[in-house]
Design an enzyme around this catalytic site. Sequence first.
Site, PDB file in Angstrom:
ATOM      1  N   ASN A  13       0.859  -1.184   0.000  1.00 46.33           N
ATOM      2  CA  ASN A  13       0.000   0.000   0.000  1.00 46.33           C
ATOM      3  C   ASN A  13       0.895   1.235   0.000  1.00 46.33           C
ATOM      4  O   ASN A  13       1.529   1.540   1.004  1.00 46.33           O
ATOM      5  CB  ASN A  13      -0.894  -0.052   1.258  1.00 46.33           C
ATOM      6  N   LYS A  15       0.044   4.270  -0.166  1.00 48.24           N
ATOM      7  CA  LYS A  15      -0.598   5.428   0.493  1.00 48.24           C
ATOM      8  C   LYS A  15      -0.470   6.673  -0.399  1.00 48.24           C
ATOM      9  O   LYS A  15      -0.495   6.550  -1.616  1.00 48.24           O
ATOM     10  CB  LYS A  15      -0.011   5.634   1.891  1.00 48.24           C
ATOM     11  N   HIS A 101      -9.496   1.105   5.733  1.00 45.01           N
ATOM     12  CA  HIS A 101      -8.136   1.279   6.281  1.00 45.01           C
ATOM     13  C   HIS A 101      -8.206   2.246   7.470  1.00 45.01           C
ATOM     14  O   HIS A 101      -8.965   3.221   7.442  1.00 45.01           O
ATOM     15  CB  HIS A 101      -7.195   1.821   5.193  1.00 45.01           C
ATOM     16  N   GLU A 103      -6.415   4.624   8.405  1.00 42.75           N
ATOM     17  CA  GLU A 103      -6.184   6.042   8.107  1.00 42.75           C
ATOM     18  C   GLU A 103      -7.460   6.681   7.550  1.00 42.75           C
ATOM     19  O   GLU A 103      -7.723   7.861   7.772  1.00 42.75           O
ATOM     20  CB  GLU A 103      -4.991   6.189   7.150  1.00 42.75           C
ATOM     21  N   GLY A 179       3.233   2.564  10.725  1.00 41.17           N
ATOM     22  CA  GLY A 179       4.138   3.690  10.490  1.00 41.17           C
ATOM     23  C   GLY A 179       4.961   4.086  11.700  1.00 41.17           C
ATOM     24  O   GLY A 179       5.577   5.142  11.718  1.00 41.17           O
ATOM     25  N   SER A 226       4.100  -1.819  10.245  1.00 41.97           N
ATOM     26  CA  SER A 226       5.569  -1.826  10.325  1.00 41.97           C
ATOM     27  C   SER A 226       6.181  -3.157   9.886  1.00 41.97           C
ATOM     28  O   SER A 226       7.168  -3.611  10.468  1.00 41.97           O
ATOM     29  CB  SER A 226       6.046  -1.438  11.733  1.00 41.97           C
TER      30      SER A 226
HETATM   31  P1  13P Z   1       3.415   0.629   7.555  1.00 42.88           P
HETATM   32  O1  13P Z   1       3.935  -0.652   6.973  1.00 42.88           O
HETATM   33  O2  13P Z   1       4.070   1.850   7.032  1.00 42.88           O
HETATM   34  O3  13P Z   1       3.384   0.557   9.060  1.00 42.88           O
HETATM   35  O4  13P Z   1       1.877   0.747   7.087  1.00 42.88           O
HETATM   36  C1  13P Z   1       1.022  -0.321   7.262  1.00 42.88           C
HETATM   37  C2  13P Z   1      -0.250  -0.042   6.559  1.00 42.88           C
HETATM   38  O5  13P Z   1      -1.018   0.800   6.961  1.00 42.88           O
HETATM   39  C3  13P Z   1      -0.524  -0.787   5.318  1.00 42.88           C
HETATM   40  O6  13P Z   1      -1.831  -0.606   4.891  1.00 42.88           O
END
Ligand code: 13P
Length: 276
Positions: A13, A15, A101, A103, A179, A226
């Site tokens: 992903n 983002k 998700h 976020e 993250g 992560s």
């Molecule tokens: P990270 O791998 O940056 O922690 O993000 C995970 C995530 O939200 C994947 O959708």
Amino acid sequence: MKNPQRQVIIAGNWKMNKTTKEANALTEKILSGLSSDAKNQPEIVLIPPFTSLSTVSSKLDGKPVKLGAQNMDWHDDGAYTGEISPLMLLDLKVKYVLIGHSERRQFFGETNATTNLRLKAALAHGLSPILCVGELLNEREADLTDAVVGRQVGAALTDIDTSLFSKITIAYEPVWAIGTGNTCEAKEANRVCAVIRKTVAALYARFSDNGNKFDAATMPILYGGSVKANNVAEQLQQEHIDGSLVGGASLNADELLAIIKAGTERVKRNLTAVAK
Ligand code: 13P
């Protein structure tokens, strides 16, 4: 449960990262680094921002890598400024779509109810949804992880025809692990993924008319939060973790390729177990 042969999925992903030019370059680098061992390859999914779907889609044409989108609206079309419909995703040969998700839930007001609407629309259009669930840090500290995740799964699957359960992938992404570099310990992530599987099995048993035969043991459940090349192997050794939803590390071709390699090892172990 005896080693069901579940699909192994490694999804990146991206983002809100990468211009189209950068997305093209990253896609090319990932494609050129893939092993030719197609038989043992996990399902690989690249999830660029909407603006790069078209260009990444043409790069993936004929390649063993699928395209995913980060979100979608549940309407087919209409006056919904700024939204993207399932028909638009299908038009670009998108196969997977992230739904709910964290976020989106945290920053854009998405709720369990809208997650349910998106999930229904994705399934109605033949897209493969990856439903994201996970608890906040304060919920984990209050020992509410299982309740929160159970509620998210239950709400998302409300009124969904049980014959469509087999089309769904779930990703467990604890919000505090996204993250932050604080990955969830592999055994604990496995425990929560098992809770998710049990929840799905219970919902199926409750709502199925037994006319279709879905087994929650066949549902791919991914871990995200992560995930890196140096922690993925332990995660993918866990019984209930069938793959990875990777954020930051998927922006680096070498990191993602190493994670895909760990996915390949999991595929091989599954095949060996089934052959026995
Ligand atoms: P990270 O791998 O940056 O922690 O993000 C995970 C995530 O939200 C994947 O959708």
